[in-house]
Design an enzyme around this catalytic site. Structure first.
Site, short mmCIF file in Angstrom:
data_model
loop_
_atom_site.label_atom_id
_atom_site.label_comp_id
_atom_site.label_asym_id
_atom_site.label_seq_id
_atom_site.Cartn_x
_atom_site.Cartn_y
_atom_site.Cartn_z
CE1 TYR A 144 -3.05 3.16 0.73
CE2 TYR A 144 -1.62 3.49 2.64
CZ TYR A 144 -2.60 3.96 1.77
OH TYR A 144 -3.10 5.23 1.93
CG ASN A 173 -2.35 7.89 11.66
OD1 ASN A 173 -1.18 8.16 11.44
ND2 ASN A 173 -2.76 6.66 11.89
N1 UDP Z 1 -4.47 -0.05 16.90
C1 UDP Z 1 -4.89 -0.66 18.06
N2 UDP Z 1 -5.86 -1.61 17.96
C2 UDP Z 1 -6.44 -1.98 16.80
C3 UDP Z 1 -6.02 -1.34 15.62
C4 UDP Z 1 -5.03 -0.37 15.70
O1 UDP Z 1 -4.40 -0.37 19.16
O2 UDP Z 1 -7.30 -2.88 16.82
C5 UDP Z 1 -3.40 0.98 16.98
C6 UDP Z 1 -2.19 0.65 16.10
O3 UDP Z 1 -1.23 -0.07 16.83
C7 UDP Z 1 -1.66 2.03 15.76
C8 UDP Z 1 -2.88 2.94 15.83
O4 UDP Z 1 -3.90 2.18 16.49
O5 UDP Z 1 -0.74 2.47 16.72
C9 UDP Z 1 -3.38 3.39 14.49
O6 UDP Z 1 -3.60 2.28 13.68
P1 UDP Z 1 -4.19 2.46 12.22
O7 UDP Z 1 -4.21 1.11 11.59
O8 UDP Z 1 -5.44 3.25 12.32
O9 UDP Z 1 -3.12 3.42 11.52
P2 UDP Z 1 -1.56 3.20 11.17
O10 UDP Z 1 -0.99 2.18 12.12
O11 UDP Z 1 -1.53 2.77 9.77
O12 UDP Z 1 -0.91 4.52 11.40
#
Ligand code: UDP
Length: 329
Positions: A144, A173
């Site tokens: 991605y 985000n």
């Molecule tokens: N996260 C979490 N539980 C979940 C999904 C995500 O604690 O079930 C946390 C993840 O570890 C990250 C944050 O939420 O630190 C944001 O995750 P997301 O997938 O939204 O965005 P990205 O990691 O791609 O920045």
């Protein structure tokens, strides 16, 4: 003035369409409903200045005619999420890379005046510095991120080679009402809000101390429109972030509810945090919505997530198997 929004029925795209219509523009939407939902623009149905075309940006011949007479193009359509990008890289390439070059070519041939591209902060991977400036090393961790980065290269190259007036904005985000509810395991807000509605615990990754630069969708929309209006943005790349970074534990505190813990995933940064000096200086843009206000808005619209899948540690472990398999080496 006529604007075209690819992915206009998606989360960010639909908020952008609302803002453009509010400003009196004529708006053409292209969406293939792969993750976008017609419901996201239901409230605009019948608007005399809105037209919607169900078409796939991956097919040049399916979209080029819609660019005629368009002044501004906002290229927001893309396939998102990590795991499906590992499982179906060809689909991601088709939508995010072929889709982008198709949009650029259709724009060039139609004489479009401005193009703004939705790029991703995932290009920084696990960065060395926080807040992370635009000049940081590019380290995509998964397909991605790679496809969005290649798309950005095309966008900048079409400025250099053909003089197209393009701008790339690297979103950090993004959150807000209408963030995706269905399908694959993805962004944290959708996961947590569906869990809250079902009375299930929030599945916090690791110790929850990791932080994210959660940026509210209306601030993103404001940055996108400001970029289209500003001459100095042409041929440039800008981070778009909130000016801060917030822990998952803080998010849980604001949402309120029980917690369960799931393992930390490979390739995930402990923090995302945009250096937004450049966009502040060049575009005079400022984020306006605080994290607390944004979360309050999400809670006010929580019913939107009623149909969303409710994830638990078991189903998440299953859904993220390929994540650990391929990125955990
Ligand atoms: N996260 C979490 N539980 C979940 C999904 C995500 O604690 O079930 C946390 C993840 O570890 C990250 C944050 O939420 O630190 C944001 O995750 P997301 O997938 O939204 O965005 P990205 O990691 O791609 O920045």
């Amino acid at each position: 003035m006529k604007a075209l929004v690819t992915g206009g029925c998606g989360f960010i795209g639909s908020h952008l369409v609302d803002a453009l219509l509010d400003q009196g523009m004529e708006v053409v939407v292209i969406d293939n409903f792969s993750t976008g939902r017609p419901e996201n623009l239901e409230h605009q149905k019948g608007h005399p200045k809105l037209s919607l075309h169900v078409a796939d940006i991956g097919e040049y011949g399916a979209i080029d005619a819609f660019f005629e007479g368009v002044d501004w193009v906002f290229h927001i359509a893309a396939l998102a999420d990590i795991v499906p990008s590992i499982q179906q890289p060809l689909n991601y390439h088709k939508s995010n890379v072929d889709g982008t070059i198709n949009v650029l070519e259709a724009s060039r041939k139609a004489g479009v005046k401005r193009i703004v591209y939705a790029a991703s902060s995932s290009c920084y991977g696990i960065p060395d510095h926080y807040p992370t400036p635009e000049g940081s090393e590019i380290r995509p961790e998964y397909p991605y991120a790679t496809t969005k980065w290649i798309g950005e290269q095309y966008v900048l190259n079409w400025h250099k080679v053909y003089g197209l007036a393009t701008t790339s904005l690297r979103f950090f985000n993004v959150f807000g009402p209408r963030s995706r509810t269905s399908g694959t395991y993805g962004a944290v807000f959708g996961v947590f809000l569906a869990q809250k509605l079902a009375g299930k615990p929030f599945t916090v990754v690791g110790d929850g101390k990791q932080t994210r630069d959660f940026t509210y969708v209306t601030d993103i929309v404001d940055a996108v429109i400001t970029a289209a209006k500003t001459e100095a943005a042409i041929g440039q790349v800008f981070n778009v972030g909130s000016g801060n970074t917030y822990s998952i534990n803080r998010l849980v505190e604001l949402l309120g509810g029980p917690v369960t813990y799931i393992p930390k995933r490979p390739g995930e940064p402990d923090s995302t945090f945009a250096d937004i000096t450049r966009i502040r200086e060049v575009l005079g843009w400022e984020p306006k919505v605080s994290f607390e206000e944004g979360v309050e808005q999400m809670l006010a619209h929580i019913d939107y997530w009623r149909e969303a899948p409710v994830w638990d540690p078991g189903s998440i472990a299953e859904a993220t198997k390929d994540w650990f398999k391929y990125l955990g080496k």
